[in-house]
Motif scaffolding. Structure first.
Motif, PDB file in Angstrom:
ATOM      1  N   HIS A 301       0.853  -1.181   0.000  1.00 16.40           N
ATOM      2  CA  HIS A 301       0.000   0.000   0.000  1.00 16.40           C
ATOM      3  C   HIS A 301       0.895   1.239   0.000  1.00 16.40           C
ATOM      4  N   LYS A 304       1.751   2.496   3.411  1.00 18.20           N
ATOM      5  CA  LYS A 304       2.240   1.582   4.443  1.00 18.20           C
ATOM      6  C   LYS A 304       3.698   1.244   4.189  1.00 18.20           C
ATOM      7  N   GLU A 306       5.336  -1.264   6.181  1.00 16.75           N
ATOM      8  CA  GLU A 306       5.690  -2.621   6.619  1.00 16.75           C
ATOM      9  C   GLU A 306       5.605  -3.569   5.427  1.00 16.75           C
TER      10      GLU A 306
END
Ligand code: ADP
Ligand code: MG
Length: 607
Positions: A301, A304, A306
């Motif tokens: 994403h 994001k 991580e």
């Protein structure tokens, strides 16, 4: 009356923008990534009021055709992937085709672009998803994207922006994460007519220095190079020497050119520095992973950071070993090899190796430290010679080659042409097992070897749910903090599977009624507390990580110690078990289990 209808594109885009474009920094990130994907060598970023009034990115990339210029702003319009399968071979930063559509939904955009093969370029203006103008225009090769009045039509979002100083800080944070990956690209960053950064074409180390040098304090002088090339992953970059550690260290991970946060790998780096740092001081690191795109989660994403890896545990080991190696190579840490004095641990009472005491019930009378792993007893009649694995990989005695071979061995142990009994093994200084092998002398750390064996054993016990319990005659009571108690209740089943039987007496007080047979009662309470503290400190969040922590703590506690003399049978048994493991090159926490003194090297010394 039917009530469902499709949202107009402009509304759908605005909703998507809420996710993708949260602040000027996310807008800048998307634009710069597009420039890099377009092969730009020079990228200029021009901001007014930290990007809230104006945010312009000018590149010398490949530009767009007239049609593409228009298409680029459609949702799910991308030139970077064609089909789902392409997701697994991604090498570009973008692929969702969402960014420009989102930006154009919440700002006023002016695009000027030209491809090298076109004589005339294109100008396009779009605001709130409506095309206001598209016309031919003269333009240099490349693309200029001007974003004006970000969130002009989303007042709530605009109000939500922080002060200019904060937005600028966010912009710069995101910008660094990109600039550190592309040292060969020239970047210029200007805010309100003031040049904030001018980054020429550099090496990675120079780029780090330019960005993070403080006043006259160099960061690069405290960095040592990191390099590990394995079949699974290539790791490169720089790690800080312990003496350069500071309270606000710069810590960066990148995977395939993308910044990521990775608490688990962060822990691996910390592990490699164990014992070298004072509290609150952290080393800087800039670590770049290069891995097959299908070995990481592709559903990245845009906001994001991580990223999930397929083989995290294995990469953890490689990472710890690589960082230690770098620190060791520069004489920062003691060498990892077999004469590391800091590794010598001689406990007063050899643990886990005393046969079970008589007064206790449910005794496993056949108990023996090596046999204790009987739940994990491979069939050696089919096991093949570990040492054959060095075939063809040791043409030179260079340690790099040996290391590569060692990495490979851990993936491929199954060829045996002779039995260990043919090869006498010796114990050396109560610490190493020396084993002649086809290419040289092998030194095996007996404690670490047994940690590997025991780790696998405890993992298997938990998965198969059949730990051997040893009832305690006088159960010990432990009082825990609220945090420890709640963790204990979460992992009580896993603990039962390795042999702990724990009952709750009051909210924070527990009695230990049975302990793992391998451990011996006197060590059990300490081992249990160890497990709780490790999980609390390391924040093992998934059930899988908790199982690993439990298994590793118990393996450490039950493995034979340095200083313990072994019989020939015990040595053979330990080696057989070790080399039957799929993972035997490094302990689960990344310490080297064996090393090879190559024949070439021995011969060289006689020259
Ligand atoms: P994505 O990057 O995910 O493909 P974007 O919405 O960011 O989606 O961009 C859409 C398309 O526009 C890209 O796939 C690319 O073809 C084109 N594009 C965007 N920015 C540039 C640029 N600076 N230079 C050349 N092409 C660009
Ligand atoms: Mg993009």
């Amino acid at each position: 009356m039917d009530v469902i209808h499709l949202l107009p594109d402009s509304v759908a885009n605005q909703i998507a923008a809420g996710e993708v474009i949260q602040r000027p920094a996310s807008c800048l990130k998307e634009l710069v990534e597009n420039s890099l994907d377009a092969g730009a060598q020079h990228i200029q970023i021009i901001l007014r009021d930290a990007g809230t009034t104006l945010l312009q990115v000018i590149d010398d990339g490949k530009g767009m055709s007239e049609t593409d210029a228009r298409m680029a702003f459609e949702r799910h319009a991308t030139s970077k992937i064609q089909q789902a399968a392409d997701l697994f071979s991604l090498r570009t930063m973008g692929f969702r085709g969402e960014a420009l559509a989102s930006i154009a939904a919440v700002a006023h955009v002016e695009l000027l672009t030209r491809r090298a093969e076109d004589e005339i370029g294109t100008r396009l203006e779009i605001a709130g998803s409506r095309v206001l103008l598209q016309e031919p225009a003269s333009a240099p090769v490349g693309t200029s994207m001007k974003i004006k009045d970000l969130f002009f039509n989303v007042p709530a979002r605009r109000r939500f922006l922080k002060t200019e100083a904060t937005e600028l800080r966010n912009l710069i944070t995101d910008f660094y994460r990109i600039a550190l990956v592309y040292p060969a690209v020239h970047f210029l960053l200007v805010n309100n007519d003031e040049i904030l950064l001018d980054l020429p074409v550099q090496t990675t180390k120079q780029r780090i220095e330019t960005i993070f040098k403080q006043k006259n304090k160099s960061i690069a002088q405290h960095l040592v190079e990191l390099k590990a090339q394995t079949a699974l992953v290539n790791i490169s970059g720089f790690v800080g020497k312990p003496e350069g550690a500071s309270k606000n260290a710069q810590q960066y991970f990148f995977v395939n050119g993308r910044y990521m946060k990775h608490p688990y790998f962060h822990k691996a780096v910390q592990t490699a520095y164990a014992g070298m740092l004072t509290a609150d001081y952290n080393p800087s690191y800039f670590i770049y992973f290069d891995i097959a795109p299908d070995a990481i989660d592709v559903n990245i994403h845009p906001t994001k950071t991580e990223i999930k890896f397929a083989d995290e545990q294995y990469i953890w080991q490689i990472l710890v070993a690589a960082v230690r190696e770098s620190l060791g190579k520069f004489h920062i840490a003691p060498s990892l090899d077999f004469n590391t004095p800091s590794d010598i641990e001689i406990p007063a009472v050899p643990r886990g190796i005393t046969p079970v005491c008589p007064p206790e019930v449910k005794v496993n009378t056949a108990y023996n430290p090596f046999r204790s792993a009987s739940a994990y007893r491979p069939d050696f009649s089919t096991t093949k010679g570990w040492e054959k694995l060095y075939d063809g990989t040791l043409s030179t005695a260079e340690s790099q080659t040996v290391r590569d071979a060692e990495y490979q061995t851990s993936q491929a142990v199954d060829i045996l042409s002779f039995s260990l009994a043919d090869q006498p093994a010796y114990q050396y200084k109560g610490k190493y097992i020396i084993l002649p092998s086809e290419h040289g002398l092998m030194f095996i750390d007996q404690h670490r070897a047994h940690v590997c064996v025991q780790y696998k054993y405890f993992c298997d016990q938990i998965t198969s749910q059949r730990g051997i319990m040893q009832q305690v005659l006088f159960p010990e009571t432990v009082d825990l903090s609220v945090e420890e108690a709640s963790l204990l209740l979460t992992i009580i089943d896993d603990l039962r599977f390795v042999g702990f039987d724990v009952s709750q007496l009051s909210p924070n007080s527990f009695s230990i009624d049975a302990v793992p047979a391998e451990l011996g009662t006197e060590n059990a309470t300490r081992a249990l507390l160890n497990i709780l503290h490790t999980i609390l400190e390391e924040g093992a969040s998934t059930a899988e990580q908790r199982v690993q922590t439990i298994a590793l703590t118990l393996a450490e506690d039950s493995a034979i110690r340095i200083g313990k003399m072994l019989t020939d049978i015990e040595i053979t048994d330990l080696l057989n078990r070790l080399f039957a493991l799929p993972e035997h090159t490094f302990t689960p926490d990344g310490r080297r289990v064996f090393t090879l003194l190559a024949d070439d090297e021995i011969e060289r010394r006689f020259r």
